[in-house]
Scaffold this motif. Structure first.
Motif, PDB file in Angstrom:
ATOM      1  N   LEU A   6     -25.363  84.194   2.829  1.00  0.00           N
ATOM      2  CA  LEU A   6     -24.568  83.276   3.648  1.00  0.00           C
ATOM      3  C   LEU A   6     -25.475  82.645   4.693  1.00  0.00           C
ATOM      4  CD1 LEU A   6     -21.374  85.417   4.303  1.00  0.00           C
ATOM      5  CD2 LEU A   6     -21.611  83.508   2.722  1.00  0.00           C
ATOM      6  N   THR A   7     -25.337  81.353   4.870  1.00  0.00           N
ATOM      7  CA  THR A   7     -26.121  80.624   5.860  1.00  0.00           C
ATOM      8  C   THR A   7     -25.172  79.799   6.703  1.00  0.00           C
ATOM      9  OG1 THR A   7     -27.996  80.431   4.340  1.00  0.00           O
ATOM     10  CG2 THR A   7     -27.945  78.899   6.186  1.00  0.00           C
ATOM     11  N   SER A   8     -25.366  79.820   8.009  1.00  0.00           N
ATOM     12  CA  SER A   8     -24.625  78.904   8.878  1.00  0.00           C
ATOM     13  C   SER A   8     -25.630  77.900   9.431  1.00  0.00           C
ATOM     14  CB  SER A   8     -23.914  79.658  10.000  1.00  0.00           C
ATOM     15  OG  SER A   8     -24.826  80.257  10.880  1.00  0.00           O
ATOM     16  N   LEU A  12     -26.092  68.543  13.198  1.00  0.00           N
ATOM     17  CA  LEU A  12     -26.853  67.810  14.217  1.00  0.00           C
ATOM     18  C   LEU A  12     -28.309  68.268  14.302  1.00  0.00           C
ATOM     19  CD1 LEU A  12     -24.176  67.741  17.065  1.00  0.00           C
ATOM     20  CD2 LEU A  12     -24.800  65.886  15.494  1.00  0.00           C
ATOM     21  N   HIS A  13     -28.633  69.389  13.684  1.00  0.00           N
ATOM     22  CA  HIS A  13     -29.981  69.947  13.771  1.00  0.00           C
ATOM     23  C   HIS A  13     -30.757  69.865  12.458  1.00  0.00           C
ATOM     24  CE1 HIS A  13     -28.736  71.399  17.660  1.00  0.00           C
ATOM     25  NE2 HIS A  13     -27.679  71.958  17.094  1.00  0.00           N
ATOM     26  N   LEU A  14     -30.194  69.186  11.467  1.00  0.00           N
ATOM     27  CA  LEU A  14     -30.834  69.113  10.152  1.00  0.00           C
ATOM     28  C   LEU A  14     -31.831  67.967  10.082  1.00  0.00           C
ATOM     29  CD1 LEU A  14     -27.739  69.602   7.808  1.00  0.00           C
ATOM     30  CD2 LEU A  14     -29.503  71.276   8.335  1.00  0.00           C
ATOM     31  N   PRO A  15     -32.814  68.109   9.205  1.00  0.00           N
ATOM     32  CA  PRO A  15     -33.676  66.952   8.946  1.00  0.00           C
ATOM     33  C   PRO A  15     -32.857  65.882   8.229  1.00  0.00           C
ATOM     34  CG  PRO A  15     -34.157  68.730   7.398  1.00  0.00           C
ATOM     35  CD  PRO A  15     -33.161  69.261   8.393  1.00  0.00           C
ATOM     36  N   THR A  16     -33.323  64.665   8.280  1.00  0.00           N
ATOM     37  CA  THR A  16     -32.605  63.588   7.611  1.00  0.00           C
ATOM     38  C   THR A  16     -33.359  63.132   6.376  1.00  0.00           C
ATOM     39  OG1 THR A  16     -33.637  61.978   9.083  1.00  0.00           O
ATOM     40  CG2 THR A  16     -31.454  62.764   9.697  1.00  0.00           C
ATOM     41  N   GLY A  17     -32.602  62.651   5.423  1.00  0.00           N
ATOM     42  CA  GLY A  17     -33.178  62.134   4.188  1.00  0.00           C
ATOM     43  C   GLY A  17     -33.598  60.688   4.368  1.00  0.00           C
ATOM     44  N   PRO A  18     -34.099  60.077   3.305  1.00  0.00           N
ATOM     45  CA  PRO A  18     -34.549  58.679   3.368  1.00  0.00           C
ATOM     46  C   PRO A  18     -33.456  57.704   3.810  1.00  0.00           C
ATOM     47  CG  PRO A  18     -35.204  59.681   1.282  1.00  0.00           C
ATOM     48  CD  PRO A  18     -34.321  60.661   1.990  1.00  0.00           C
ATOM     49  N   ASP A  19     -32.208  58.053   3.511  1.00  0.00           N
ATOM     50  CA  ASP A  19     -31.100  57.172   3.906  1.00  0.00           C
ATOM     51  C   ASP A  19     -30.592  57.459   5.309  1.00  0.00           C
ATOM     52  OD1 ASP A  19     -29.818  59.589   3.520  1.00  0.00           O
ATOM     53  OD2 ASP A  19     -28.296  58.797   2.165  1.00  0.00           O
ATOM     54  N   GLY A  20     -31.216  58.426   5.984  1.00  0.00           N
ATOM     55  CA  GLY A  20     -30.827  58.755   7.355  1.00  0.00           C
ATOM     56  C   GLY A  20     -29.733  59.786   7.477  1.00  0.00           C
ATOM     57  N   SER A  21     -29.182  60.252   6.355  1.00  0.00           N
ATOM     58  CA  SER A  21     -28.119  61.258   6.418  1.00  0.00           C
ATOM     59  C   SER A  21     -28.734  62.659   6.472  1.00  0.00           C
ATOM     60  CB  SER A  21     -27.176  61.128   5.223  1.00  0.00           C
ATOM     61  OG  SER A  21     -27.869  61.386   4.025  1.00  0.00           O
ATOM     62  N   PRO A  22     -28.037  63.608   7.109  1.00  0.00           N
ATOM     63  CA  PRO A  22     -28.561  64.974   7.213  1.00  0.00           C
ATOM     64  C   PRO A  22     -28.687  65.633   5.844  1.00  0.00           C
ATOM     65  CG  PRO A  22     -26.433  64.761   8.354  1.00  0.00           C
ATOM     66  CD  PRO A  22     -26.743  63.452   7.733  1.00  0.00           C
ATOM     67  N   VAL A  23     -29.716  66.439   5.681  1.00  0.00           N
ATOM     68  CA  VAL A  23     -29.951  67.149   4.428  1.00  0.00           C
ATOM     69  C   VAL A  23     -29.611  68.623   4.642  1.00  0.00           C
ATOM     70  CG1 VAL A  23     -31.656  67.775   2.680  1.00  0.00           C
ATOM     71  CG2 VAL A  23     -31.781  65.533   3.795  1.00  0.00           C
ATOM     72  N   PRO A  24     -28.458  69.073   4.109  1.00  0.00           N
ATOM     73  CA  PRO A  24     -28.063  70.472   4.305  1.00  0.00           C
ATOM     74  C   PRO A  24     -28.958  71.417   3.508  1.00  0.00           C
ATOM     75  CG  PRO A  24     -26.463  69.335   2.935  1.00  0.00           C
ATOM     76  CD  PRO A  24     -27.473  68.314   3.366  1.00  0.00           C
ATOM     77  N   PRO A  25     -28.935  72.698   3.842  1.00  0.00           N
ATOM     78  CA  PRO A  25     -29.753  73.654   3.088  1.00  0.00           C
ATOM     79  C   PRO A  25     -29.316  73.717   1.628  1.00  0.00           C
ATOM     80  CG  PRO A  25     -28.285  74.795   4.615  1.00  0.00           C
ATOM     81  CD  PRO A  25     -28.126  73.340   4.867  1.00  0.00           C
ATOM     82  N   ALA A  26     -30.248  74.042   0.771  1.00  0.00           N
ATOM     83  CA  ALA A  26     -29.927  74.194  -0.652  1.00  0.00           C
ATOM     84  C   ALA A  26     -29.040  75.423  -0.808  1.00  0.00           C
ATOM     85  CB  ALA A  26     -31.197  74.343  -1.473  1.00  0.00           C
ATOM     86  N   ALA A  27     -27.912  75.265  -1.478  1.00  0.00           N
ATOM     87  CA  ALA A  27     -26.971  76.370  -1.690  1.00  0.00           C
ATOM     88  C   ALA A  27     -26.106  76.043  -2.891  1.00  0.00           C
ATOM     89  CB  ALA A  27     -26.096  76.589  -0.459  1.00  0.00           C
ATOM     90  N   ARG A  29     -22.919  76.422  -2.873  1.00  0.00           N
ATOM     91  CA  ARG A  29     -21.734  75.779  -2.307  1.00  0.00           C
ATOM     92  C   ARG A  29     -21.994  75.531  -0.827  1.00  0.00           C
ATOM     93  NH1 ARG A  29     -15.473  77.613  -3.020  1.00  0.00           N
ATOM     94  NH2 ARG A  29     -14.569  76.311  -1.400  1.00  0.00           N
ATOM     95  N   ILE A  30     -21.693  74.314  -0.399  1.00  0.00           N
ATOM     96  CA  ILE A  30     -21.831  73.948   1.007  1.00  0.00           C
ATOM     97  C   ILE A  30     -20.448  73.608   1.529  1.00  0.00           C
ATOM     98  CG2 ILE A  30     -22.797  72.286   2.637  1.00  0.00           C
ATOM     99  CD1 ILE A  30     -25.126  71.962   0.613  1.00  0.00           C
ATOM    100  N   ALA A  87     -23.459  78.091   2.056  1.00  0.00           N
ATOM    101  CA  ALA A  87     -23.848  77.598   3.384  1.00  0.00           C
ATOM    102  C   ALA A  87     -22.627  76.968   4.044  1.00  0.00           C
ATOM    103  CB  ALA A  87     -24.969  76.571   3.252  1.00  0.00           C
ATOM    104  N   ILE A  88     -22.409  77.305   5.311  1.00  0.00           N
ATOM    105  CA  ILE A  88     -21.282  76.783   6.080  1.00  0.00           C
ATOM    106  C   ILE A  88     -21.848  76.010   7.262  1.00  0.00           C
ATOM    107  CG2 ILE A  88     -19.208  77.348   7.401  1.00  0.00           C
ATOM    108  CD1 ILE A  88     -19.075  79.996   5.829  1.00  0.00           C
ATOM    109  N   GLY A  89     -21.438  74.748   7.380  1.00  0.00           N
ATOM    110  CA  GLY A  89     -21.968  73.916   8.442  1.00  0.00           C
ATOM    111  C   GLY A  89     -20.896  73.275   9.287  1.00  0.00           C
ATOM    112  N   CYS A  90     -21.192  73.135  10.572  1.00  0.00           N
ATOM    113  CA  CYS A  90     -20.344  72.389  11.495  1.00  0.00           C
ATOM    114  C   CYS A  90     -21.266  71.467  12.301  1.00  0.00           C
ATOM    115  CB  CYS A  90     -19.524  73.319  12.388  1.00  0.00           C
ATOM    116  SG  CYS A  90     -20.472  74.371  13.503  1.00  0.00           S
ATOM    117  N   ALA A  91     -20.767  70.852  13.320  1.00  0.00           N
ATOM    118  CA  ALA A  91     -21.580  69.877  14.057  1.00  0.00           C
ATOM    119  C   ALA A  91     -22.847  70.519  14.623  1.00  0.00           C
ATOM    120  CB  ALA A  91     -20.759  69.230  15.162  1.00  0.00           C
ATOM    121  N   GLY A  92     -22.686  71.454  15.534  1.00  0.00           N
ATOM    122  CA  GLY A  92     -23.850  72.069  16.173  1.00  0.00           C
ATOM    123  C   GLY A  92     -24.279  73.387  15.563  1.00  0.00           C
ATOM    124  N   GLY A  93     -23.416  73.981  14.732  1.00  0.00           N
ATOM    125  CA  GLY A  93     -23.745  75.253  14.098  1.00  0.00           C
ATOM    126  C   GLY A  93     -23.562  76.461  14.994  1.00  0.00           C
TER     127      GLY A  93
END
Length: 112
Positions: A6-8, A12-27, A29-30, A87-93
């Motif tokens: 499990l990952t939280s 807001l703290h993720l790196p961004t992809g080429p399109d500028g959107s956040p890239v969540p951790p590989a999992a 299920r997100i 992986a479970i994500g929210c705004a600030g984590g």
């Protein structure tokens, strides 16, 4: 039962992809709970706490939809071809994602 990682995290703290959107951790299920669960950070008494604190976990768990989400994740984890990583994500984590993850790891949840 096989182990499930499990990952939280906070979007807001993720790196961004080429399109500028956040890239969540590989999992496998997100779960993005930003729109599913009310942000408990507005409650001043827990603002400086994080999901490791039982008070935060209690507020998050009692947010409408949180128990159903955890039950759904538990059902998904029990599938024969279920996940090895959720992986479970929210705004600030800091509150929702970590509170849900900590609760999912608790003996109370695991024993139910």
């Amino acid at each position: 039962m096989r182990p499930i990682r499990l990952t939280s995290f906070g979007y807001l703290h993720l790196p961004t992809g080429p399109d500028g959107s956040p890239v969540p951790p590989a999992a496998d299920r997100i779960e993005d709970v930003r729109d599913r669960l009310r942000d408990p950070a507005a409650a001043r008494d827990i603002l400086d706490l994080d999901g490791l604190n039982p008070r935060v976990q209690d507020v998050v768990l009692n947010t409408p939809g949180a128990r159903e989400l955890l039950a759904n994740l538990a059902d998904y984890a029990d599938l024969p071809a279920g996940p090895s990583h959720i992986a479970i994500g929210c705004a600030g984590g800091r509150h929702r994602a970590s509170g849900l993850t900590e609760w999912a790891l608790s003996p109370v949840f695991l024993g139910s």
